[in-house]
Design a protein around this motif. Structure first.
Motif, PDB file in Angstrom:
ATOM      1  N   LEU A 280      25.910 -25.302 -26.229  1.00 50.09           N
ATOM      2  CA  LEU A 280      24.659 -24.777 -26.770  1.00 50.09           C
ATOM      3  C   LEU A 280      23.478 -25.174 -25.886  1.00 50.09           C
ATOM      4  O   LEU A 280      22.563 -24.372 -25.651  1.00 50.09           O
ATOM      5  CB  LEU A 280      24.459 -25.293 -28.190  1.00 50.09           C
ATOM      6  N   GLU A 281      23.499 -26.395 -25.384  1.00 48.23           N
ATOM      7  CA  GLU A 281      22.434 -26.840 -24.489  1.00 48.23           C
ATOM      8  C   GLU A 281      22.425 -26.012 -23.207  1.00 48.23           C
ATOM      9  O   GLU A 281      21.360 -25.644 -22.695  1.00 48.23           O
ATOM     10  CB  GLU A 281      22.625 -28.322 -24.159  1.00 48.23           C
TER      11      GLU A 281
ATOM     12  N   PRO B 198      24.951 -16.057 -21.176  1.00 47.25           N
ATOM     13  CA  PRO B 198      26.310 -15.563 -20.919  1.00 47.25           C
ATOM     14  C   PRO B 198      26.415 -14.088 -21.253  1.00 47.25           C
ATOM     15  O   PRO B 198      25.585 -13.534 -21.985  1.00 47.25           O
ATOM     16  CB  PRO B 198      27.164 -16.410 -21.863  1.00 47.25           C
ATOM     17  N   ASP B 199      27.460 -13.448 -20.717  1.00 48.68           N
ATOM     18  CA  ASP B 199      27.718 -12.046 -21.043  1.00 48.68           C
ATOM     19  C   ASP B 199      28.740 -11.899 -22.159  1.00 48.68           C
ATOM     20  O   ASP B 199      28.816 -10.849 -22.802  1.00 48.68           O
ATOM     21  CB  ASP B 199      28.204 -11.303 -19.794  1.00 48.68           C
ATOM     22  N   LEU B 200      29.522 -12.940 -22.389  1.00 50.80           N
ATOM     23  CA  LEU B 200      30.514 -12.966 -23.458  1.00 50.80           C
ATOM     24  C   LEU B 200      30.733 -14.412 -23.857  1.00 50.80           C
ATOM     25  O   LEU B 200      30.812 -15.298 -22.994  1.00 50.80           O
ATOM     26  CB  LEU B 200      31.835 -12.331 -23.001  1.00 50.80           C
ATOM     27  N   VAL B 201      30.819 -14.659 -25.153  1.00 50.69           N
ATOM     28  CA  VAL B 201      31.098 -16.002 -25.675  1.00 50.69           C
ATOM     29  C   VAL B 201      32.442 -15.952 -26.403  1.00 50.69           C
ATOM     30  O   VAL B 201      32.650 -15.118 -27.284  1.00 50.69           O
ATOM     31  CB  VAL B 201      29.989 -16.477 -26.639  1.00 50.69           C
TER      32      VAL B 201
ATOM     33  N   ALA C 110      25.765 -19.461 -35.342  1.00 53.19           N
ATOM     34  CA  ALA C 110      24.449 -19.399 -35.972  1.00 53.19           C
ATOM     35  C   ALA C 110      23.380 -19.999 -35.062  1.00 53.19           C
ATOM     36  O   ALA C 110      22.292 -19.434 -34.904  1.00 53.19           O
ATOM     37  CB  ALA C 110      24.487 -20.124 -37.307  1.00 53.19           C
ATOM     38  N   ALA C 111      23.695 -21.145 -34.436  1.00 50.46           N
ATOM     39  CA  ALA C 111      22.724 -21.793 -33.544  1.00 50.46           C
ATOM     40  C   ALA C 111      22.512 -20.965 -32.285  1.00 50.46           C
ATOM     41  O   ALA C 111      21.388 -20.849 -31.776  1.00 50.46           O
ATOM     42  CB  ALA C 111      23.205 -23.198 -33.192  1.00 50.46           C
TER      43      ALA C 111
ATOM     44  N   GLY D  42      16.614 -14.163 -27.344  1.00 47.60           N
ATOM     45  CA  GLY D  42      17.320 -13.219 -26.492  1.00 47.60           C
ATOM     46  C   GLY D  42      18.829 -13.289 -26.565  1.00 47.60           C
ATOM     47  O   GLY D  42      19.521 -12.723 -25.709  1.00 47.60           O
ATOM     48  N   ARG D  43      19.374 -13.944 -27.593  1.00 51.24           N
ATOM     49  CA  ARG D  43      20.837 -14.107 -27.676  1.00 51.24           C
ATOM     50  C   ARG D  43      21.443 -13.334 -28.846  1.00 51.24           C
ATOM     51  O   ARG D  43      22.622 -13.484 -29.142  1.00 51.24           O
ATOM     52  CB  ARG D  43      21.210 -15.589 -27.823  1.00 51.24           C
ATOM     53  N   THR D  44      20.652 -12.511 -29.507  1.00 49.16           N
ATOM     54  CA  THR D  44      21.145 -11.863 -30.729  1.00 49.16           C
ATOM     55  C   THR D  44      22.154 -10.755 -30.455  1.00 49.16           C
ATOM     56  O   THR D  44      22.954 -10.417 -31.330  1.00 49.16           O
ATOM     57  CB  THR D  44      19.964 -11.271 -31.529  1.00 49.16           C
ATOM     58  N   GLU D  45      22.138 -10.162 -29.250  1.00 46.53           N
ATOM     59  CA  GLU D  45      22.997  -9.009 -28.971  1.00 46.53           C
ATOM     60  C   GLU D  45      24.205  -9.342 -28.105  1.00 46.53           C
ATOM     61  O   GLU D  45      25.043  -8.479 -27.857  1.00 46.53           O
ATOM     62  CB  GLU D  45      22.179  -7.911 -28.278  1.00 46.53           C
ATOM     63  N   ILE D  46      24.310 -10.574 -27.630  1.00 47.76           N
ATOM     64  CA  ILE D  46      25.411 -10.930 -26.730  1.00 47.76           C
ATOM     65  C   ILE D  46      26.729 -10.972 -27.501  1.00 47.76           C
ATOM     66  O   ILE D  46      26.807 -11.598 -28.565  1.00 47.76           O
ATOM     67  CB  ILE D  46      25.127 -12.282 -26.057  1.00 47.76           C
TER      68      ILE D  46
END
Length: 350
Positions: free
Chosen positions: A39-40, A47-50, A66-67, A73-77
């Motif tokens: 997360l840090e 990233p492009d995929l998690v 959730a974090a 800017g991470r809502t759509e990844i």
């Protein structure tokens, strides 16, 4: 190169998923055993995929998602969660919490490849749309700049059209516009208002286009009847500019109508008094008179700076708004710089 973030507390799983990711091609696997460290990393990297396991110490997969989604800017990844076959409730909860898809243990290589490629294709589409939006925004800004530049040139040429019929020079409109800006800043007007005034002030005398040459170019003193005709230039300028959709031209209309008003109410065309005179008009009145006094014309010699300042001082509260005079004096070093920069034989755009 796609950045694929993999979070799993098992070295075996990390090694396996890394190998599967490398087989996808054009991917860079980034491995973390601890979700807090991952997360840090995500705070400064996108990233492009998690791919995240559910069962982990310190922070499970649900809390990590959730974090992660809470970061800017991470809502759509795309996010793939790894769960066991019997964790259907967890999968439902993860879907509601921001996961896009699932992998079940043991991981099937074909399923992994298909789901991962789908998620990366989704990410590629997102990036394309984002790049396209940025490209279009840049083009809109570029076109807007071009329109503003053309508007600026048009305003300058409109202002010069009046000056061509007047003994005053093109440099006069530059100096008085910059004097106006200096006064505006001294009055603590915001930057947008100062820029607007700088662009609109040159149109203060545009109404002189409608004044007959025998009056406008008369070398001697005007008769009372001729002066009444001359005074009409304020309203002519206003009528010429008032219906424009341009903010600059609207400000120019206000200035054209009000810059000959006097603080004590003895000016024209409406005899407005004090703060009933629009602020831009009060500012331009000081700037215009100061430059007119200190500039040489065919019908007069230039006043000295001391004499011009004495005239402004004596006109405080009568001809001029006292605060506008004070603001000009407070910016005196800038005033001298403007006088040096804009000579009568020079006519650069503002």
């Amino acid at each position: 190169m796609h950045k694929v973030l993999i979070i799993d507390d098992s070295d075996i799983n990390l090694t396996l998923i890394k190998a599967l990711v490398l087989k996808l091609g054009d991917c860079e696997p980034i491995l973390f055993e601890r979700p807090l460290e991952a997360l840090e990393w995500c705070r400064d990297n996108v990233p492009d995929l998690v791919i995240v396991d559910y069962m982990m110490p310190d922070m499970d997969g649900l809390r990590f998602i959730a974090a992660f989604r809470a970061l800017h800017g991470r809502t759509e990844i795309p996010v793939l969660m790894i769960t066991a076959n019997d964790q259907k409730d967890i999968r439902y909860e993860a879907l509601l919490g921001g996961a896009n898809d699932f992998l079940t243990k043991p991981i099937d290589r074909i399923e992994f490849s298909a789901r991962s490629r789908n998620m990366l294709a989704l990410r590629t589409g997102q990036k394309f749309l984002a790049d396209r939006a940025a490209y279009l925004a840049e083009k809109v800004e570029e076109r807007t700049r071009e329109i503003r530049e053309r508007e600026r040139e048009l305003i300058f040429r409109i202002s010069r059209a009046a000056e061509f019929r007047d003994p005053e020079t093109g440099a006069h409109i530059q100096r008085m516009a910059h004097y106006s800006e200096i006064i505006a800043r001294g009055l603590d007007l915001d930057d947008a208002s100062c820029r607007l005034l700088l662009k609109a002030a040159p149109m203060h005398d545009v109404g002189k286009i409608g004044i007959p040459d025998y009056i406008l170019l008369k070398p001697g003193r005007l008769t009372p009847q001729e002066f009444e005709v001359m005074k009409r230039h304020a309203e002519l300028g206003y009528e010429l500019l008032k219906d424009s959709g341009s903010e600059i031209l609207q400000a120019g209309a206000e200035i054209a109508l009000s810059h000959h008003e006097k603080y004590d109410g003895s000016g024209y065309p409406k005899g407005l008094k004090g703060h009933a005179i629009p602020l831009f008009g009060r500012i331009v009145a000081v700037a215009d008179v100061f430059d007119a006094l200190t500039s040489e014309r065919p019908y007069k010699k230039a006043w000295s700076l001391d004499d011009a300042l004495r005239f402004l001082e004596n006109g405080r509260g009568a001809h001029f708004d006292p605060l506008c005079v004070e603001a000009l004096l407070a910016g005196w070093e800038e005033v001298l710089e403007v006088r040096q920069r804009f000579h009568d034989e020079e006519m650069p755009l503002i």
